[in-house]
Design a protein around this motif. Structure first.
Motif, PDB file in Angstrom:
ATOM      1  N   ALA A 724       0.484  23.269  -0.035  1.00 42.45           N
ATOM      2  CA  ALA A 724       1.548  24.311  -1.016  1.00 42.45           C
ATOM      3  C   ALA A 724       2.847  24.326  -0.324  1.00 42.45           C
ATOM      4  CB  ALA A 724       0.688  25.545  -0.663  1.00 42.45           C
ATOM      5  N   LEU A 725       3.291  24.149   0.747  1.00 46.82           N
ATOM      6  CA  LEU A 725       4.480  24.318   1.326  1.00 46.82           C
ATOM      7  C   LEU A 725       5.454  23.061   1.026  1.00 46.82           C
ATOM      8  CD1 LEU A 725       3.818  25.447   5.151  1.00 46.82           C
ATOM      9  CD2 LEU A 725       4.987  26.807   3.482  1.00 46.82           C
ATOM     10  N   LEU A 726       4.852  21.906   0.752  1.00 49.12           N
ATOM     11  CA  LEU A 726       5.475  20.528   0.302  1.00 49.12           C
ATOM     12  C   LEU A 726       5.499  20.611  -1.194  1.00 49.12           C
ATOM     13  CD1 LEU A 726       3.446  18.106   2.632  1.00 49.12           C
ATOM     14  CD2 LEU A 726       5.605  19.089   3.114  1.00 49.12           C
ATOM     15  N   ALA A 727       4.606  21.213  -1.905  1.00 54.99           N
ATOM     16  CA  ALA A 727       4.977  21.634  -3.443  1.00 54.99           C
ATOM     17  C   ALA A 727       6.052  22.389  -3.575  1.00 54.99           C
ATOM     18  CB  ALA A 727       3.431  21.971  -4.013  1.00 54.99           C
ATOM     19  N   ALA A 728       6.153  23.512  -2.942  1.00 56.02           N
ATOM     20  CA  ALA A 728       7.354  24.223  -3.005  1.00 56.02           C
ATOM     21  C   ALA A 728       8.632  23.823  -2.749  1.00 56.02           C
ATOM     22  CB  ALA A 728       6.865  25.507  -2.271  1.00 56.02           C
ATOM     23  N   ALA A 729       8.350  22.871  -1.801  1.00 57.67           N
ATOM     24  CA  ALA A 729       9.754  22.370  -1.407  1.00 57.67           C
ATOM     25  C   ALA A 729      10.090  21.111  -2.286  1.00 57.67           C
ATOM     26  CB  ALA A 729       9.967  21.903   0.106  1.00 57.67           C
ATOM     27  N   HIS A 730       9.078  20.592  -3.022  1.00 52.46           N
ATOM     28  CA  HIS A 730       9.281  19.547  -3.898  1.00 52.46           C
ATOM     29  C   HIS A 730       9.595  18.256  -3.048  1.00 52.46           C
ATOM     30  CE1 HIS A 730       9.145  21.890  -7.645  1.00 52.46           C
ATOM     31  NE2 HIS A 730      10.034  22.588  -6.833  1.00 52.46           N
ATOM     32  N   THR A 731       9.089  18.128  -1.858  1.00 57.55           N
ATOM     33  CA  THR A 731       9.372  17.007  -0.704  1.00 57.55           C
ATOM     34  C   THR A 731       8.002  16.730  -0.315  1.00 57.55           C
ATOM     35  OG1 THR A 731      11.300  17.892  -0.344  1.00 57.55           O
ATOM     36  CG2 THR A 731      10.536  16.396   1.180  1.00 57.55           C
ATOM     37  N   PRO A 732       7.827  15.203  -0.362  1.00 56.17           N
ATOM     38  CA  PRO A 732       6.585  14.433   0.438  1.00 56.17           C
ATOM     39  C   PRO A 732       6.705  14.487   1.750  1.00 56.17           C
ATOM     40  CG  PRO A 732       7.806  12.957  -0.744  1.00 56.17           C
ATOM     41  CD  PRO A 732       8.523  14.228  -1.108  1.00 56.17           C
ATOM     42  N   LEU A 733       5.725  14.470   2.641  1.00 55.46           N
ATOM     43  CA  LEU A 733       5.799  14.438   3.825  1.00 55.46           C
ATOM     44  C   LEU A 733       4.431  13.790   4.485  1.00 55.46           C
ATOM     45  CD1 LEU A 733       7.457  15.210   6.765  1.00 55.46           C
ATOM     46  CD2 LEU A 733       6.132  17.379   6.543  1.00 55.46           C
ATOM     47  N   HIS A 734       4.378  13.004   5.139  1.00 51.24           N
ATOM     48  CA  HIS A 734       3.450  12.182   5.978  1.00 51.24           C
ATOM     49  C   HIS A 734       3.118  12.814   7.209  1.00 51.24           C
ATOM     50  CE1 HIS A 734       0.425   9.005   7.096  1.00 51.24           C
ATOM     51  NE2 HIS A 734       0.857   9.289   8.130  1.00 51.24           N
ATOM     52  N   TYR A 735       1.838  13.541   7.230  1.00 49.76           N
ATOM     53  CA  TYR A 735       1.343  14.089   8.260  1.00 49.76           C
ATOM     54  C   TYR A 735      -0.015  13.718   8.697  1.00 49.76           C
ATOM     55  CZ  TYR A 735      -1.249  17.136   4.968  1.00 49.76           C
ATOM     56  OH  TYR A 735      -2.006  17.595   4.121  1.00 49.76           O
ATOM     57  N   GLN A 736      -0.496  13.940   9.879  1.00 50.07           N
ATOM     58  CA  GLN A 736      -2.071  13.705  10.312  1.00 50.07           C
ATOM     59  C   GLN A 736      -2.520  14.942  10.983  1.00 50.07           C
ATOM     60  OE1 GLN A 736      -2.263  10.290  12.625  1.00 50.07           O
ATOM     61  NE2 GLN A 736      -1.493   8.738  11.168  1.00 50.07           N
ATOM     62  N   ILE A 737      -3.898  15.170  10.774  1.00 48.83           N
ATOM     63  CA  ILE A 737      -4.727  16.383  11.295  1.00 48.83           C
ATOM     64  C   ILE A 737      -5.591  15.500  12.323  1.00 48.83           C
ATOM     65  CG2 ILE A 737      -5.967  18.376  11.450  1.00 48.83           C
ATOM     66  CD1 ILE A 737      -4.328  19.033   8.949  1.00 48.83           C
ATOM     67  N   GLY A 738      -5.500  15.594  13.598  1.00 54.37           N
ATOM     68  CA  GLY A 738      -6.721  15.104  14.444  1.00 54.37           C
ATOM     69  C   GLY A 738      -7.328  16.287  15.249  1.00 54.37           C
ATOM     70  N   ILE A 739      -7.994  15.743  16.189  1.00 51.38           N
ATOM     71  CA  ILE A 739      -8.713  16.550  17.013  1.00 51.38           C
ATOM     72  C   ILE A 739      -8.526  16.537  18.428  1.00 51.38           C
ATOM     73  CG2 ILE A 739     -10.385  17.110  15.432  1.00 51.38           C
ATOM     74  CD1 ILE A 739     -12.685  15.630  16.850  1.00 51.38           C
ATOM     75  N   MET A 740      -8.808  17.250  19.320  1.00 53.96           N
ATOM     76  CA  MET A 740      -8.825  17.230  20.818  1.00 53.96           C
ATOM     77  C   MET A 740     -10.188  17.103  21.217  1.00 53.96           C
ATOM     78  SD  MET A 740      -6.789  19.587  23.688  1.00 53.96           S
ATOM     79  CE  MET A 740      -5.968  18.282  25.069  1.00 53.96           C
ATOM     80  N   ILE A 741     -10.746  15.934  21.803  1.00 52.62           N
ATOM     81  CA  ILE A 741     -12.031  15.910  22.350  1.00 52.62           C
ATOM     82  C   ILE A 741     -12.286  16.567  23.845  1.00 52.62           C
ATOM     83  CG2 ILE A 741     -13.801  14.291  22.511  1.00 52.62           C
ATOM     84  CD1 ILE A 741     -13.356  13.695  19.821  1.00 52.62           C
ATOM     85  N   GLU A 742     -12.870  17.551  23.596  1.00 59.16           N
ATOM     86  CA  GLU A 742     -12.913  18.279  25.010  1.00 59.16           C
ATOM     87  C   GLU A 742     -14.338  18.469  25.312  1.00 59.16           C
ATOM     88  OE1 GLU A 742      -9.477  21.651  25.230  1.00 59.16           O
ATOM     89  OE2 GLU A 742     -10.102  20.919  23.010  1.00 59.16           O
ATOM     90  N   MET A 743     -15.162  18.650  24.449  1.00 57.91           N
ATOM     91  CA  MET A 743     -16.672  19.140  24.413  1.00 57.91           C
ATOM     92  C   MET A 743     -17.382  17.929  24.411  1.00 57.91           C
ATOM     93  SD  MET A 743     -15.731  22.365  24.077  1.00 57.91           S
ATOM     94  CE  MET A 743     -17.201  23.145  24.041  1.00 57.91           C
ATOM     95  N   PRO A 744     -18.517  17.837  25.256  1.00 58.70           N
ATOM     96  CA  PRO A 744     -19.590  16.609  25.298  1.00 58.70           C
ATOM     97  C   PRO A 744     -20.122  16.537  23.871  1.00 58.70           C
ATOM     98  CG  PRO A 744     -19.578  18.093  27.346  1.00 58.70           C
ATOM     99  CD  PRO A 744     -18.605  19.035  26.473  1.00 58.70           C
ATOM    100  N   ARG A 745     -20.212  17.637  23.241  1.00 55.24           N
ATOM    101  CA  ARG A 745     -20.987  17.567  21.987  1.00 55.24           C
ATOM    102  C   ARG A 745     -20.204  16.805  21.061  1.00 55.24           C
ATOM    103  NH1 ARG A 745     -22.325  19.415  16.950  1.00 55.24           N
ATOM    104  NH2 ARG A 745     -24.536  19.534  16.548  1.00 55.24           N
ATOM    105  N   ALA A 746     -18.886  16.880  21.091  1.00 53.75           N
ATOM    106  CA  ALA A 746     -18.014  16.253  20.291  1.00 53.75           C
ATOM    107  C   ALA A 746     -18.094  14.632  20.574  1.00 53.75           C
ATOM    108  CB  ALA A 746     -16.558  16.615  20.349  1.00 53.75           C
TER     109      ALA A 746
END
Length: 882
Positions: A724-746
């Motif tokens: 939504a922020l990028l659409a409002a700015a009319h600007t593309p942006l490459h981004y990544q969403i990753g995770i921190m592995i801290e839990m044995p279950r993960a």
């Protein structure tokens, strides 16, 4: 099995069997250097001794007797002979050098009869009785555990009563009286009379050296330097040569290069009319090598030729111990010399330039932990110019330190545990002081030279060290030191400049060391070799700038919660936490968003396109709240609310076990507007920089993920907000969403999580906590005992637990890459800076580690070493397969 080897039977590649000292004595013998004859009792015998409930076996006793007979034939001297007494030294020697930690006995073979024979044979009664009192002193301490200070007190009192300044002032009659008193100490200590049988002396000495492998100071040293407890020690029995036999004799220690600066010049010390322990222990402050050159010029030239040959043969700087007996030169030891971090790096780089070693050898030769010592603080020139030094000694080990002075290892340790900065001040140090030295910021001694125990250990530990301060009078009994007439008691504050050897009153402000050009060269080679990138854990632009100057590839972890701990920001954070509804959170979130946007902008601007991974808020909210009454009242007033209302809100947020409670991604599920505020700040900062022409690729990390539905729910919210922020700015942006592995279950479901996560980053601190069930904040109550008892081999928060935590990590890497072949995976916990852990991370396919700024150089070097070692193992396996 053969348990004893004469020096001409061994070689330097037999270290595991003969120990470093024995293997090098054998090598020097083969090189044709003048080495006194002797034999080495191997580490196999040490292991058998321990298995045999600390008893010498009948087989070993028989082999010792046989070897002794051979030595008698070679030397044409005999044990227990009055006419031609054979005297030997008994020295320990493990495969890995442990300077000063193990035990030595000199002049073994003397007794009440042979001392008289030695006096007659040499026509030097003073020399004979000096040898005997030394034997009584060393034997009593090593074999029977009579404290060294008990003997030293007798000597000190005798010299004081007679007005003697040094041991050399004592006459034959004086030394005979001292020896008699020493023998009385044996009876008073309850150990019976000093054994008169040389054979019994030798067997007791060998057993004592084997036993000393497990003494507390040796254990502390091994733990500090990560030396295997199971390798054991060898024992070297060698015909004595006597540096204390007159004015034309002496003893010394030399390095083929300067161990402090690394300069290519001979560096050493010499003591006339002395035995080796006088130099090493620091009981006398030695002269330089020019004294030897003047006294015995021909032997000195022979010495220079020999040590140059040794360095060329070993392809490394050597630490050599030698003795002159009536002008004749003998070599007693050579080993790779301990050196400061600065010297280690310079020597490695210089020897590549000299063609002595190649770049790979240079990279493997420098200890990554030691590299951090190159970043020691130092006192600015202006600061030093504004303060007059109290005294000056020898600059044994660089660095700058201020703290409170203590005079014993126990008091230093207690002060350190109470949170104080400690300066250990001693007349001289011995191996018993090791625990005090470990916890000290600096070590200062009134006696000793650059090769004394204090100097060598300080350099090995990377501690600031000044030795041989002759105007410093230490009174151990009164726990005070007098410096040029002024008395400083325990707890007084001093500052120590290890670069100049100067000591100052009070606390001086230190600045960080400047970059070292040789280090830059070494790290440039390391970067060419290393296959794991090194990023920094940096929470501010200043931290990041420091990390970049050390060679960081970017940021692997920005802990956003650390941005809120300044007083003005903390109040805004507290206002957010106290808010009861989403509407009440709007205003404080807007204030925090503005601050975070600027923070991220400054970090991204510095990055100039380098990777920056920002972790969203992780800790439980209650950590930001006040707890004591005084602080509660102050915060309530600042927030314009009653104390009782604040107390109620704090009570609501209180958790019985915050480690397992309402924190990380769980916080975002219940308060999604907090994470949405943070990604808004990230995107706004990135867009601002993009407009300025600076490339930014935001990497956003979500902590504490446990399940795939949890990750999908959160990621959908964050992606929607960002898009939504990028659409409002009319600007593309490459981004990544990753995770921190801290839990044995993960780790167990990493293949599922890889379907949604753009990258993994192991949080090894929490993963270790949750795997062991240990709290990092509470392990102090039991961890030292676990380490002492061998229940744990190492602190799992300092070196990776490969068997447990390591297996979970490998499982997660394998599962994650099975689901997504090119999945980027890193480590951002403290273990990312540990060289041993880095080797394991490289072996399981980790792409990068992220460490605190000042550990970046050591991690770069460790990454290169991991690659070289892995390549070596692969090459070795290929050869074996053929």
């Amino acid at each position: 099995m053969q348990q004893i080897y004469f020096f001409n039977e061994g070689r330097r590649d037999m270290r595991s069997l003969l120990g470093g000292k024995g293997a090098n004595l054998a090598e020097m013998t083969h090189l044709g250097l003048p080495v006194p004859q002797g034999f080495t009792i191997s580490t196999v015998a040490c292991h058998d001794y321990e298995k045999n409930q600390n008893q010498l076996s009948a087989e070993l006793r028989a082999e010792i007797a046989q070897a002794l007979g051979q030595l008698e034939e070679i030397t044409e001297k005999q044990f227990n002979s009055v006419a031609t007494p054979l005297l030997v030294s008994v020295r320990s020697g493990a495969a890995i050098s442990m300077p000063g930690m193990m035990d030595t006995i000199l002049n073994l073979g003397l007794n009440d009869q042979t001392v008289i024979g030695l006096a007659e044979q040499t026509q030097n009664e003073r020399f004979a009785w000096d040898c005997y009192r030394r034997l009584l002193q060393m034997f009593g301490n090593v074999v029977y555990g009579i404290p060294e200070q008990t003997f030293e007190s007798v000597l000190a009192n005798y010299k004081r009563r007679n007005g003697y300044r040094t041991d050399l002032d004592m006459t034959a009659a004086d030394l005979k009286a001292v020896a008699t008193r020493f023998q009385e100490l044996y009876l008073e200590s309850g150990h019976g009379a000093f054994p008169q049988s040389p054979q019994e002396q030798l067997e007791l000495a060998v057993a004592a050296v084997f036993t000393s492998w497990q003494n507390p100071r040796a254990q502390v040293y091994r733990e500090l330097h990560h030396i295997d407890n199971n390798i054991g020690t060898a024992v070297n029995v060698q015909a004595m040569v006597f540096g204390n036999s007159g004015a034309d004799s002496g003893t010394g220690v030399a390095f083929t290069r300067d161990p402090v600066t690394g300069k290519h010049k001979i560096f050493g010390e010499f003591l006339q009319n002395a035995q080796g322990e006088d130099v090493v222990s620091g009981v006398r402050t030695p002269q330089g090598l020019p004294t030897m050159a003047e006294m015995a010029p021909q032997a000195y030239q022979q010495f220079l030729t020999a040590v140059a040959k040794l360095e060329k043969h070993y392809h490394d700087m050597q630490d050599v111990e030698f003795t002159l007996e009536h002008g004749k030169l003998y070599f007693l030891q050579t080993r790779s010399g301990k050196r400061t971090a600065k010297a280690a790096v310079k020597i490695a780089v210089d020897q590549v330039g000299e063609g002595l070693i190649d770049r790979n050898t240079a990279l493997l030769r420098v200890d990554p932990e030691q590299v951090s010592n190159l970043l020691h603080p130092e006192f600015a020139a202006a600061t030093l110019a504004a303060h007059k030094p109290l005294t000056k000694g020898l600059p044994a080990s660089p660095g700058a330190a201020s703290g409170k002075i203590y005079f014993t290892a126990p008091s230093a340790k207690a002060a350190h545990e109470a949170g104080e900065q400690v300066i250990l001040v001693r007349q001289d140090t011995s191996p018993e002081d090791i625990e005090g030295m470990v916890v000290s910021e600096a070590i200062v001694t009134s006696r000793g030279g650059m090769t004394s125990h204090a100097a060598v250990v300080a350099r090995g530990m990377g501690k600031c060290g000044v030795v041989g301060c002759e105007h410093l009078i230490v009174d151990q009994q009164k726990q005070q030191v007098t410096i040029n007439g002024t008395v400083y008691g325990e707890g007084s504050e001093l500052s120590v400049d290890g670069a100049s050897g100067q000591v100052y009153a009070g606390v001086l402000t230190a600045t960080q060391a400047t970059q070292d050009q040789n280090l830059q060269t070494l790290l440039s080679w390391a970067k060419e070799i290393g296959q794991m990138d090194v990023y920094a854990n940096a929470d501010t632009a200043n931290d990041f700038a420091q990390a970049l100057s050390f060679g960081a590839n970017g940021i692997g972890l920005t802990r956003t919660e650390h941005m809120f701990f300044k007083s003005d920001r903390l109040l805004k954070m507290r206002r957010l936490i106290i808010a009861g509804t989403a509407l009440d959170r709007v205003e404080p979130l807007a204030e925090l968003q503005e601050l975070q946007t600027e923070d991220f902008y400054q970090i991204y601007r510095l990055a100039q396109g380098k990777t920056v991974t920002i972790r969203l808020l992780d800790p439980p909210l209650h950590e930001f709240l006040p707890h004591d009454a005084k602080e509660m009242a102050r915060v309530a007033d600042a927030l314009n609310m009653s104390v009782s209302a604040l107390e109620k809100r704090v009570a609501v947020l209180h958790e019985a076990n915050p480690m397992l409670g309402h924190r990380g991604c769980r916080l975002a599920v219940t308060y999604p507007d907090i994470y949405e505020m943070q990604v808004t700040a990230i995107v706004n900062a990135a867009l601002r920089l993009k407009r300025e022409g600076v490339p930014v690729k935001p990497h956003i990390m979500v902590p504490l993920i446990d399940t795939l539905p949890e990750l999908k729910w959160l990621k959908a919210r964050l992606v929607a907000k960002i898009n939504a922020l990028l659409a409002a700015a009319h600007t593309p942006l490459h981004y990544q969403i990753g995770i921190m592995i801290e839990m044995p279950r993960a780790c167990l479901i990493a293949d599922q999580l890889a379907q949604s996560a753009d990258f993994f980053s192991f949080g090894t601190n929490d993963l270790t906590q949750l795997t062991f069930g240990y709290s990092r904040d509470d392990i102090g109550s039991f961890l030292p005992t676990y380490l002492d008892q061998g229940i744990l081999k190492a602190d799992p928060f300092k070196t990776l637990d490969v068997e447990g935590v390591g297996k979970l990590m490998k499982m997660a890497v394998d599962k994650g890459r099975y689901a997504r072949r090119s999945l980027p995976i890193g480590v951002c916990g403290e273990l990312g800076g540990d060289p041993a852990s880095i080797r394991y991370f490289a072996s399981i396919g980790i792409d990068y580690v992220s460490v605190s700024p000042f550990r970046v150089p050591s991690a770069i070097l460790a990454s290169a070493q991991a690659t070289l070692q892995r390549n070596y193992q692969a090459s070795k396996a290929t050869v074996q397969a053929r």
